[in-house]
Design an enzyme around this catalytic site. Sequence first.
Site, PDB file in Angstrom:
ATOM      1  N   HIS A  70      25.923  38.629  44.625  1.00  0.00           N
ATOM      2  CA  HIS A  70      26.741  38.031  45.389  1.00  0.00           C
ATOM      3  C   HIS A  70      25.313  36.285  45.761  1.00  0.00           C
ATOM      4  CE1 HIS A  70      29.791  40.408  45.539  1.00  0.00           C
ATOM      5  NE2 HIS A  70      29.283  41.098  47.182  1.00  0.00           N
ATOM      6  N   HIS A  75      35.164  37.466  50.447  1.00  0.00           N
ATOM      7  CA  HIS A  75      35.254  39.050  51.216  1.00  0.00           C
ATOM      8  C   HIS A  75      35.239  39.608  51.942  1.00  0.00           C
ATOM      9  CE1 HIS A  75      32.459  42.116  50.361  1.00  0.00           C
ATOM     10  NE2 HIS A  75      31.959  42.357  49.094  1.00  0.00           N
ATOM     11  N   GLU A 101      38.893  41.892  46.371  1.00  0.00           N
ATOM     12  CA  GLU A 101      37.893  40.100  45.844  1.00  0.00           C
ATOM     13  C   GLU A 101      38.692  39.407  44.773  1.00  0.00           C
ATOM     14  OE1 GLU A 101      34.029  41.459  45.926  1.00  0.00           O
ATOM     15  OE2 GLU A 101      34.058  42.624  47.482  1.00  0.00           O
TER      16      GLU A 101
HETATM   17  C1  G6D Z   1      27.921  46.523  48.160  1.00  0.00           C
HETATM   18  O1  G6D Z   1      28.219  47.767  45.966  1.00  0.00           O
HETATM   19  C2  G6D Z   1      28.873  46.726  46.687  1.00  0.00           C
HETATM   20  C3  G6D Z   1      29.493  45.354  46.887  1.00  0.00           C
HETATM   21  O2  G6D Z   1      30.874  45.452  45.385  1.00  0.00           O
HETATM   22  C4  G6D Z   1      29.584  44.730  47.772  1.00  0.00           C
HETATM   23  O3  G6D Z   1      30.074  43.592  47.787  1.00  0.00           O
HETATM   24  C5  G6D Z   1      28.493  44.585  48.826  1.00  0.00           C
HETATM   25  O4  G6D Z   1      28.150  46.027  48.678  1.00  0.00           O
HETATM   26  C6  G6D Z   1      29.285  43.813  50.314  1.00  0.00           C
HETATM   27  O5  G6D Z   1      26.633  46.581  47.119  1.00  0.00           O
END
Ligand code: G6D
Length: 349
Positions: A105, A179, A314
């Site tokens: 991210h 998100h 997402e």
């Molecule tokens: C965890 O694996 C999930 C991700 O997909 C999510 O975006 C994140 O938590 C907030 O890592």
Amino acid sequence: MKITKQTFGEVGHEPVYAYTLENDRGMRLTCLNLGCTVTEILAPDRDGNLENVVLGFDRVEDYLRRKTYFGAIIGRIAGRIRGAEFALDGKTYTLPPNEGNNHLHGGIRGFHERIWEAKPVEEKDAVGVEFTYLSKDGEEGYPGNLQVRAVYWLTNENRWIQKITAKTDKKTIVNLTNHSYFNLSGNGKDLILDHELTLKSDRFLELDEELLPTGKKLEVEGTPFDFRKGRKIFDGTVSRHPQNLLAGNGYDHPFLLSENLNQEIVLRHRESGRKLTVETNQPCVVVYTSNALGEDFAIQGGVPSRKYLGICLETQGLPDAVHHSDFPPVVLEPDGRYEALTTYTFSTE
Ligand code: G6D
């Protein structure tokens, strides 16, 4: 229709403002210049009761402290990049490995933690906020000065329109998303287990134990990943399917969309009558059922955070596409333009 602006706090010495968009039907969307974060969406149930249908916090400190990414724009690359590195034209770029050996991210201070320029905008039947941010060459290890523009509109059709564009002065990679965690029961009163999701998707990406795509595209037919005729999220939390177990007893998967901008993602909460229709020009939607959401803090209004309290839809390019030549490319050239359009329409049944 109106737009109001309040002080929400500060990050370092930079002020954080909350912009509230309100349409003529009473629907409201509030967002911050911190990460273009949507903190609240007040949407009516079948009886017209306006309640908040997204997860957020009451204080800016919590947005920085908790790695939930509630409501934020995620970038420069949403999702994971294997090994926290990639190559472009023979040059290897190293990114901060902020999840084991991988990059998640956008890194340690991704777009969700940046202060964006913000200005209210208005059109005949919509009010909005235009956010802009210049991600400098080398920021979090990415090449190229990337100028990003994200506009949130709220219309009188109870539609949130999210238009994101980006330009670069040097070849780079871009894959942005929002998100938000949706919970149509209102004010986080119930978990999302009885929410019903319908997807126009025949295939999803298989994940490995680090939640990165293996490259295999699996058919949804005959599995708890078949949302073509509607399915309750609960199914994935009790499923013994290896991919549900791997994701922490739920979903955390990219679904390949078989249609775009044609009611391809629909979320329903039968008890309240709320329905969310998401339409996008993006090739996939990562469905994350907050399997890893922490339970040691409260969200807005003092509601205890719990596993399965929200569902993320997402819309984006395929995760880790830079390492999969058969995935739609996420490379952006200096003469190119990145354009992501997603609309979220709230209605009742
Ligand atoms: C965890 O694996 C999930 C991700 O997909 C999510 O975006 C994140 O938590 C907030 O890592």
